[in-house]
Design an enzyme around this catalytic site. Structure first.
Site, mmCIF file in Angstrom:
data_model
loop_
_atom_site.group_PDB
_atom_site.id
_atom_site.type_symbol
_atom_site.label_atom_id
_atom_site.label_comp_id
_atom_site.label_asym_id
_atom_site.label_seq_id
_atom_site.Cartn_x
_atom_site.Cartn_y
_atom_site.Cartn_z
ATOM 1 N N CYS A 114 27.226 37.486 -39.968
ATOM 2 C CA CYS A 114 25.922 36.842 -40.173
ATOM 3 C C CYS A 114 24.925 37.212 -39.075
ATOM 4 O O CYS A 114 24.417 38.318 -39.082
ATOM 5 C CB CYS A 114 26.111 35.342 -40.325
ATOM 6 S SG CYS A 114 24.846 34.617 -41.385
ATOM 7 N N HIS A 221 30.149 34.844 -44.568
ATOM 8 C CA HIS A 221 31.041 34.171 -43.610
ATOM 9 C C HIS A 221 32.489 34.276 -44.051
ATOM 10 O O HIS A 221 33.024 33.359 -44.682
ATOM 11 C CB HIS A 221 30.619 32.715 -43.421
ATOM 12 C CG HIS A 221 29.375 32.572 -42.628
ATOM 13 N ND1 HIS A 221 29.385 32.433 -41.264
ATOM 14 C CD2 HIS A 221 28.073 32.637 -42.999
ATOM 15 C CE1 HIS A 221 28.129 32.387 -40.828
ATOM 16 N NE2 HIS A 221 27.325 32.514 -41.860
ATOM 17 N N GLU A 223 35.041 34.007 -42.190
ATOM 18 C CA GLU A 223 35.879 33.114 -41.383
ATOM 19 C C GLU A 223 36.092 31.762 -42.072
ATOM 20 O O GLU A 223 36.904 30.945 -41.619
ATOM 21 C CB GLU A 223 35.258 32.911 -39.996
ATOM 22 C CG GLU A 223 34.156 31.872 -39.893
ATOM 23 C CD GLU A 223 32.809 32.320 -40.474
ATOM 24 O OE1 GLU A 223 32.697 33.467 -40.943
ATOM 25 O OE2 GLU A 223 31.874 31.489 -40.453
HETATM 26 N N1 LIG Z 1 20.115 32.618 -38.172
HETATM 27 C C1 LIG Z 1 20.318 33.808 -38.967
HETATM 28 C C2 LIG Z 1 21.801 34.045 -39.172
HETATM 29 C C3 LIG Z 1 22.422 32.978 -40.031
HETATM 30 C C4 LIG Z 1 23.783 32.558 -39.542
HETATM 31 O O1 LIG Z 1 24.433 33.205 -38.732
HETATM 32 N N2 LIG Z 1 24.219 31.393 -40.016
HETATM 33 C C5 LIG Z 1 25.387 30.784 -39.444
HETATM 34 C C6 LIG Z 1 25.476 29.320 -39.757
HETATM 35 C C7 LIG Z 1 26.404 28.634 -38.789
HETATM 36 C C8 LIG Z 1 27.798 29.301 -38.765
HETATM 37 O O2 LIG Z 1 28.497 29.299 -39.795
HETATM 38 O O3 LIG Z 1 28.169 29.845 -37.715
HETATM 39 C C9 LIG Z 1 19.635 33.704 -40.321
HETATM 40 O O4 LIG Z 1 19.152 32.607 -40.654
HETATM 41 O O5 LIG Z 1 19.615 34.715 -41.044
#
Ligand SMILES: N[C@@H](CCC(=O)NCCCC(=O)O)C(=O)O
Length: 251
Positions: A114, A221, A223
């Site tokens: 992400c 995601h 994970e």
């Molecule tokens: N902020 C960026 C990346 C989005 C992101 O990494 N979300 C993660 C949510 C929390 C987690 O699961 O760690 C965007 O908005 O594109």
């Protein structure tokens, strides 16, 4: 006792109980443990010492750049901040941008998730959409309202591009993935390979074309309950195998 590959996991700077902190949510760490790896949380400071960073990476068998609710600073890819872009983490930016080339020089297995995927693209000179939902022709890739179970459920398909790292890990040409992001790849960084795309054409996975080791970064995601999703499972199996090879080679 057989030691487990040591995998650095980049932290995010957050305020916890009124104190500046370095934080990683458990799902990243638990997923790595689930696949036989030993996660180590790596603190992040904007004024990091590159030589010390190199010495740190020399002691690791892999590196994970996690997701985060914050965004890469637009100035890092020559953009003005969009009104929808309200959160930053300059310490995290500095560490991610410094560690990536050092890790690649060391042929370290690299997994980006992400925000970590977006950092890959910026580190290679690419740019980001700051609000994909406002880009004509693009889907809204933000997470739905609701419980985490709903937010991390698969919501759209991806087309896996043949001949790349992801296709090597996962044979099917398509899969369903979750989606929790407002930003996304606009211009692809130089030297990166597109590994998968969403139905609206948005890049969803990339790798470093000439990397000497496992490199993969994904916008979704994996994970989140990887054992329940064959694609997510394949990604962690591949990363864990690469970290194990790195550890064996250093022995
Ligand atoms: N902020 C960026 C990346 C989005 C992101 O990494 N979300 C993660 C949510 C929390 C987690 O699961 O760690 C965007 O908005 O594109």
């Amino acid at each position: 006792m057989q030691s487990r590959p040591l995998v650095g996991v980049i932290a995010c700077r957050r305020m916890v109980e009124g104190h500046p902190s370095h934080m990683v949510t458990d799902k990243y760490l638990s997923a790595l443990r689930e696949y036989g790896l030993e996660p180590v949380i790596l603190p992040v400071w904007e004024d990091l010492d590159a030589s010390a960073a190199g010495a740190l990476l020399d002691r690791l068998d892999g590196l994970v750049l996690t997701g985060s609710y914050t965004n890469v600073l637009p100035a890092r890819y020559g953009a003005e901040r969009a009104p929808e872009n309200t959160r930053e983490d300059v310490d995290r930016d500095a560490a991610a941008m410094a560690w990536m080339p050092l890790a690649l020089e060391r042929a370290m297995p690299l997994l980006g998730i992400c925000r970590g995927f977006q950092e890959f693209n910026v580190a290679f000179g690419g740019t980001l959409y700051q609000a994909v939902q406002n880009v004509p022709g693009k889907l809204d890739h933000r997470e739905p309202e609701g419980e985490k179970e709903q937010q991390y459920a698969p919501v759209h398909s991806i087309d896996i591009h043949p001949g790349g790292r992801l296709a090597e890990l996962f044979a099917a040409p398509q899969a369903e993935v979750n989606s929790l992001h407002q930003q996304g790849v606009d211009q692809l960084g130089k030297g990166l390979r597109v590994e998968a795309t969403a139905p609206d054409g948005l890049v969803e996975a990339i790798s470093v074309a000439d990397a000497r080791s496992f490199t993969l970064a994904v916008q979704w995601h994996p994970e989140w309950k990887p054992r329940e999703h064959p694609l997510y499972d394949a990604i962690f199996r591949g990363f864990a195998a690469a970290c194990g090879e790195k550890m064996a080679a250093a022995a």
